[in-house]
Motif scaffolding. Structure first.
Motif, PDB file in Angstrom:
ATOM      1  N   ASN A 239      13.254 -20.462 -56.292  1.00 10.38           N
ATOM      2  CA  ASN A 239      13.214 -19.455 -55.227  1.00 10.38           C
ATOM      3  C   ASN A 239      12.384 -18.238 -55.641  1.00 10.38           C
ATOM      4  O   ASN A 239      11.723 -17.624 -54.827  1.00 10.38           O
ATOM      5  N   TYR A 240      12.485 -17.910 -56.931  1.00 11.54           N
ATOM      6  CA  TYR A 240      11.759 -16.733 -57.445  1.00 11.54           C
ATOM      7  C   TYR A 240      11.168 -17.031 -58.811  1.00 11.54           C
ATOM      8  O   TYR A 240      11.687 -17.855 -59.551  1.00 11.54           O
ATOM      9  N   VAL A 241      10.116 -16.271 -59.125  1.00 13.14           N
ATOM     10  CA  VAL A 241       9.540 -16.330 -60.468  1.00 13.14           C
ATOM     11  C   VAL A 241       9.586 -14.937 -61.080  1.00 13.14           C
ATOM     12  O   VAL A 241       9.277 -13.955 -60.405  1.00 13.14           O
ATOM     13  N   VAL A 242       9.997 -14.872 -62.338  1.00 10.92           N
ATOM     14  CA  VAL A 242       9.864 -13.629 -63.099  1.00 10.92           C
ATOM     15  C   VAL A 242       8.759 -13.876 -64.121  1.00 10.92           C
ATOM     16  O   VAL A 242       8.890 -14.735 -64.992  1.00 10.92           O
ATOM     17  N   LEU A 243       7.675 -13.163 -63.977  1.00  8.34           N
ATOM     18  CA  LEU A 243       6.496 -13.410 -64.803  1.00  8.34           C
ATOM     19  C   LEU A 243       6.417 -12.344 -65.903  1.00  8.34           C
ATOM     20  O   LEU A 243       6.189 -11.172 -65.615  1.00  8.34           O
ATOM     21  N   SER A 244       6.609 -12.776 -67.152  1.00  6.79           N
ATOM     22  CA  SER A 244       6.668 -11.793 -68.243  1.00  6.79           C
ATOM     23  C   SER A 244       5.463 -11.847 -69.166  1.00  6.79           C
ATOM     24  O   SER A 244       5.478 -11.253 -70.237  1.00  6.79           O
ATOM     25  N   VAL A 245       4.405 -12.546 -68.762  1.00  7.35           N
ATOM     26  CA  VAL A 245       3.225 -12.623 -69.636  1.00  7.35           C
ATOM     27  C   VAL A 245       2.591 -11.233 -69.771  1.00  7.35           C
ATOM     28  O   VAL A 245       2.750 -10.389 -68.909  1.00  7.35           O
ATOM     29  N   SER A 246       1.869 -11.039 -70.868  1.00  8.33           N
ATOM     30  CA  SER A 246       1.313  -9.711 -71.177  1.00  8.33           C
ATOM     31  C   SER A 246       0.243  -9.290 -70.168  1.00  8.33           C
ATOM     32  O   SER A 246      -0.317 -10.120 -69.444  1.00  8.33           O
ATOM     33  N   ILE A 247      -0.059  -8.010 -70.196  1.00  6.06           N
ATOM     34  CA  ILE A 247      -1.122  -7.488 -69.323  1.00  6.06           C
ATOM     35  C   ILE A 247      -2.464  -8.145 -69.681  1.00  6.06           C
ATOM     36  O   ILE A 247      -3.290  -8.418 -68.816  1.00  6.06           O
ATOM     37  N   GLY A 248      -2.651  -8.447 -70.975  1.00  9.81           N
ATOM     38  CA  GLY A 248      -3.882  -9.114 -71.408  1.00  9.81           C
ATOM     39  C   GLY A 248      -4.022 -10.497 -70.787  1.00  9.81           C
ATOM     40  O   GLY A 248      -5.108 -10.893 -70.355  1.00  9.81           O
ATOM     41  N   VAL A 274      -5.759  -2.470 -72.745  1.00 12.02           N
ATOM     42  CA  VAL A 274      -5.062  -3.321 -73.702  1.00 12.02           C
ATOM     43  C   VAL A 274      -5.432  -2.863 -75.110  1.00 12.02           C
ATOM     44  O   VAL A 274      -6.605  -2.770 -75.453  1.00 12.02           O
ATOM     45  N   MET A 275      -4.419  -2.550 -75.895  1.00 18.06           N
ATOM     46  CA  MET A 275      -4.639  -2.149 -77.291  1.00 18.06           C
ATOM     47  C   MET A 275      -4.573  -3.391 -78.173  1.00 18.06           C
ATOM     48  O   MET A 275      -3.749  -4.263 -77.938  1.00 18.06           O
ATOM     49  N   VAL A 276      -5.437  -3.430 -79.172  1.00 16.30           N
ATOM     50  CA  VAL A 276      -5.287  -4.470 -80.181  1.00 16.30           C
ATOM     51  C   VAL A 276      -4.862  -3.763 -81.468  1.00 16.30           C
ATOM     52  O   VAL A 276      -5.420  -2.734 -81.832  1.00 16.30           O
ATOM     53  N   TYR A 277      -3.855  -4.287 -82.092  1.00 23.90           N
ATOM     54  CA  TYR A 277      -3.257  -3.666 -83.281  1.00 23.90           C
ATOM     55  C   TYR A 277      -2.988  -4.813 -84.237  1.00 23.90           C
ATOM     56  O   TYR A 277      -2.302  -5.765 -83.895  1.00 23.90           O
ATOM     57  N   THR A 278      -3.586  -4.733 -85.407  1.00 24.41           N
ATOM     58  CA  THR A 278      -3.529  -5.861 -86.337  1.00 24.41           C
ATOM     59  C   THR A 278      -3.010  -5.426 -87.692  1.00 24.41           C
ATOM     60  O   THR A 278      -3.559  -4.512 -88.297  1.00 24.41           O
ATOM     61  N   LYS A 279      -1.964  -6.080 -88.138  1.00 28.96           N
ATOM     62  CA  LYS A 279      -1.468  -5.806 -89.480  1.00 28.96           C
ATOM     63  C   LYS A 279      -1.972  -6.913 -90.380  1.00 28.96           C
ATOM     64  O   LYS A 279      -1.635  -8.079 -90.179  1.00 28.96           O
ATOM     65  N   ILE A 280      -2.774  -6.552 -91.360  1.00 25.64           N
ATOM     66  CA  ILE A 280      -3.283  -7.547 -92.303  1.00 25.64           C
ATOM     67  C   ILE A 280      -2.436  -7.487 -93.569  1.00 25.64           C
ATOM     68  O   ILE A 280      -2.223  -6.409 -94.121  1.00 25.64           O
ATOM     69  N   TRP A 426      -5.666 -10.808 -80.401  1.00 24.36           N
ATOM     70  CA  TRP A 426      -6.702 -10.736 -79.367  1.00 24.36           C
ATOM     71  C   TRP A 426      -7.166 -12.132 -78.952  1.00 24.36           C
ATOM     72  O   TRP A 426      -7.317 -12.433 -77.773  1.00 24.36           O
ATOM     73  N   ASN A 427      -7.371 -13.004 -79.907  1.00 22.44           N
ATOM     74  CA  ASN A 427      -7.860 -14.337 -79.573  1.00 22.44           C
ATOM     75  C   ASN A 427      -6.765 -15.329 -79.209  1.00 22.44           C
ATOM     76  O   ASN A 427      -7.052 -16.486 -78.934  1.00 22.44           O
ATOM     77  N   ASN A 428      -5.532 -14.887 -79.208  1.00 22.99           N
ATOM     78  CA  ASN A 428      -4.433 -15.754 -78.800  1.00 22.99           C
ATOM     79  C   ASN A 428      -4.387 -15.781 -77.263  1.00 22.99           C
ATOM     80  O   ASN A 428      -4.161 -14.751 -76.628  1.00 22.99           O
ATOM     81  N   GLY A 433      -4.232  -9.498 -76.789  1.00 29.32           N
ATOM     82  CA  GLY A 433      -4.063  -8.094 -77.150  1.00 29.32           C
ATOM     83  C   GLY A 433      -2.661  -7.851 -77.666  1.00 29.32           C
ATOM     84  O   GLY A 433      -1.843  -8.770 -77.724  1.00 29.32           O
ATOM     85  N   SER A 434      -2.403  -6.607 -78.063  1.00 29.65           N
ATOM     86  CA  SER A 434      -1.111  -6.300 -78.675  1.00 29.65           C
ATOM     87  C   SER A 434      -0.147  -5.605 -77.727  1.00 29.65           C
ATOM     88  O   SER A 434       1.014  -5.933 -77.669  1.00 29.65           O
ATOM     89  N   TYR A 435      -0.629  -4.613 -77.013  1.00 34.78           N
ATOM     90  CA  TYR A 435       0.237  -3.968 -76.023  1.00 34.78           C
ATOM     91  C   TYR A 435      -0.555  -3.110 -75.049  1.00 34.78           C
ATOM     92  O   TYR A 435      -1.712  -2.787 -75.295  1.00 34.78           O
ATOM     93  N   SER A 436       0.106  -2.747 -73.961  1.00 36.96           N
ATOM     94  CA  SER A 436      -0.556  -1.975 -72.913  1.00 36.96           C
ATOM     95  C   SER A 436      -0.659  -0.518 -73.315  1.00 36.96           C
ATOM     96  O   SER A 436       0.140  -0.018 -74.101  1.00 36.96           O
ATOM     97  N   ASN A 437      -1.640   0.129 -72.775  1.00 38.08           N
ATOM     98  CA  ASN A 437      -1.806   1.546 -73.017  1.00 38.08           C
ATOM     99  C   ASN A 437      -2.301   2.177 -71.719  1.00 38.08           C
ATOM    100  O   ASN A 437      -3.423   1.928 -71.302  1.00 38.08           O
TER     101      ASN A 437
END
Ligand code: FAD
Length: 504
Positions: A239-248, A274-280, A426-428, A433-437
């Motif tokens: 009946n309904y969809v809740v769409l939780s995919v990222s803004i990216g 869309v911010m990209v934030y990478t921890k190496i 980013w390439n996933n 991306g990592s999060y919205s801004n």
């Protein structure tokens, strides 16, 4: 084909799980969660590296100790998640130049103040412009140019905007941040949530209402329902969809909508940054960096902004952690703990102590018993352009670049890293991306349009949280709010049905 569900939730990150939980608590049990990857958690994700758990995505519970209680902090406390207070404020006193010298604290403080002032001035100028106020003479601020100014500008804008602009997370939930360092991972919170409404056994979700590896590619809706089509050709009805995919993901047009999303919606989606934030993560044969708490974070000043700027010593997970501090009278105070309850209590003590006394007292923490000996890991954070650049190159190149930077700071004799881990948010294709801004000066309508449902499709996720977007608690609260909106819609639909039946 399956029999129709009441609600399909697309995505099993924090917002998807919290949305499903609220629906289940309100009697909606015929729900279905479709997750593209082979695990739950989304941007909360641990991986084993160098023999320990590291968090590739969210690492901190941000916003603790304020007037309102952060719900994620409460979940963490309830689950006994191991966390450590992070004191970023010291980072600015550990700024290295390219010859390995630490900038004197006076220079660091002055540069920091200058950067904050200039950021605030820029903000005022922008506000004046966007408000059409051209009468007030906007002051020209000098852009950062020296390596130390560039480093501070990077830290200020890409990490702690709180100093420039009030951020709800810190004004409402408090200014403290706690690093999650638990072998079970930050994602343990999601399992704890799932346990309440999904069938689980020994830490695994066995409920067939959670379907992993189901990549949603199409959402079709009619007046009476929704059909969700997956990459492997299956479809699910609800009946309904809740769409939780990222803004990216929404921006990438990975999911097609039939009928297409209205223009107000797709335009709003493109406007969110869309911010990209990478921890190496880098693992070394032994530790060559200073290990005391005030040196947990350090900064590298280079003439290229954001070039391997922000470094962090990865805390180990300890079964016993002791804190020695030498009081002015040279008394040795020792706190040690081994069970969770006392840990919690003592940790607050520890936090308060660091918070209030960190600048005056020598503090020394001694790791009595390391649960994972030899995990000599450093973390360096890159963002946006630098993240994308590094994602596109082989990890061996990234390792080489990082070693040049570390040798600048710590001398030529330090050992090479023996392993590297470079997450690729980013390439996933399930992240992009990592999060919205949301730009600071932005039209609130953009935000409302991103969040607004389209027919039977309800949007959720961190990017739909007005006050807390970009955070775990934002995603968590968004899931709850979206489910409440769906429940309200269901109630209205039932009422109109009942109404038309009475008329007949
Ligand atoms: P997600 O977790 O992205 O969940 C969406 C789910 O949808 C994912 O599981 C994805 O696989 C799935 N999906 C995508 N496309 C499809 C499809 N087509 N079909 C089916 N499923 C699909 N927050 C903090 O509070 N503190 C931090 O320290 C912090 N650090 C961060 C560091 C990094 C590197 C990153 C990436 C994020 C960080 N965040 C932090 C932000 C935080 O992780 C997110 O805000 C939050 O986890 C987002 O949850 P969500 O449910 O909105 O989205």
């Amino acid at each position: 084909s399956h029999s129709p569900s009441s609600v399909i939730i697309v995505g099993a990150g924090v917002s998807g799980i919290s949305a499903a939980k609220v629906l289940a608590e309100n009697g909606i049990h015929d729900l279905l969660i479709l997750e593209a990857s082979d695990r739950i958690g989304g941007r909360i994700r641990k991986e084993t590296f160098g023999g320990v758990s590291v968090e590739l995505g969210a690492g901190w519970i941000a916003g603790v100790g304020g007037k309102e209680s952060n719900p994620v902090w409460e979940l963490a406390a309830k689950s006994g998640l191991r966390t450590f207070f992070s004191d970023y404020s010291n980072a600015r006193y550990n700024i290295y130049d390219r010859s390995g010298k630490i900038f004197p604290s006076g220079i660091a403080t002055d540069s920091y103040q200058k950067a904050v002032d200039s950021a605030i001035q820029n903000l005022r100028n922008q506000e004046a412009e966007s408000g059409g106020d051209h009468s007030s003479t906007s002051k020209v601020t000098e852009p950062p140019s020296t390596p130390i100014e560039l480093a501070i500008d990077f830290i200020l804008h890409d990490f702690e905007m709180a100093e420039v602009e009030p951020i709800s997370t810190f004004t409402e939930f408090g200014e403290r941040e706690y690093l999650v360092a638990d072998e079970r991972g930050y994602e343990y919170l999601l399992y704890k949530m799932a346990e309440d409404f999904l069938h689980t056994s020994e830490g695994r979700i066995l409920d067939n209402r959670l379907k992993l590896n189901q990549v949603v590619r199409g959402i079709q809706q009619s007046r009476s329902g929704v059909r969700v089509v997956t990459e492997d050709g299956r479809f699910y009805e609800a009946n309904y969809v809740v769409l939780s995919v990222s803004i990216g993901v929404l921006q990438s047009d990975f999911i097609s909508f039939n009928p297409p999303l209205p223009r107000w919606k797709s335009e709003a989606i493109t406007k969110c940054e869309v911010m990209v934030y990478t921890k190496i993560f880098l693992q070394f044969p032994y530790k060559f960096w200073p290990g005391c708490p005030e040196k947990e974070f350090f900064i590298y000043a280079h003439d290229r902004r954001g070039y391997y700027t922000f470094w962090q010593v990865r805390l180990k997970c300890f079964s016993i952690l002791c804190l020695f501090c030498f009081s002015p009278g040279n008394h040795l105070l020792l706190f040690s703990w081994s069970n969770k309850e006392t840990l919690k209590f003592k940790r607050f003590l520890f936090a308060d102590y660091l918070f209030e006394q960190s600048s005056d007292l020598p503090l020394y923490d001694q790791h009595m018993e390391s649960a994972y000996p030899g995990s000599n890991i450093l973390v360096v954070t890159l963002t946006n352009g630098e993240s994308k650049r590094v994602e596109a190159q082989p990890d061996t190149d990234t390792l080489r670049e990082a070693m040049v930077v570390l040798r600048d700071m710590f001398g030529p004799d330090i050992p090479d890293a023996i392993d590297i881990l470079v997450p690729r948010w980013w390439n996933n294709r399930f992240q992009r991306g990592s999060y919205s801004n949301y730009p600071i000066i932005s039209n609130p309508q953009v935000f409302y349009n991103i969040k607004a449902p389209v027919g039977r499709i309800f949007f959720t996720g961190e990017h739909t949280s007005e006050r807390f977007n970009g955070y775990v608690h934002g995603a968590y609260l968004a899931g709850i709010e979206t489910s409440r909106a769906v429940l309200e819609e269901m109630r209205k639909e039932r009422e109109t049905e009942d109404g038309s039946q009475t008329q007949l």
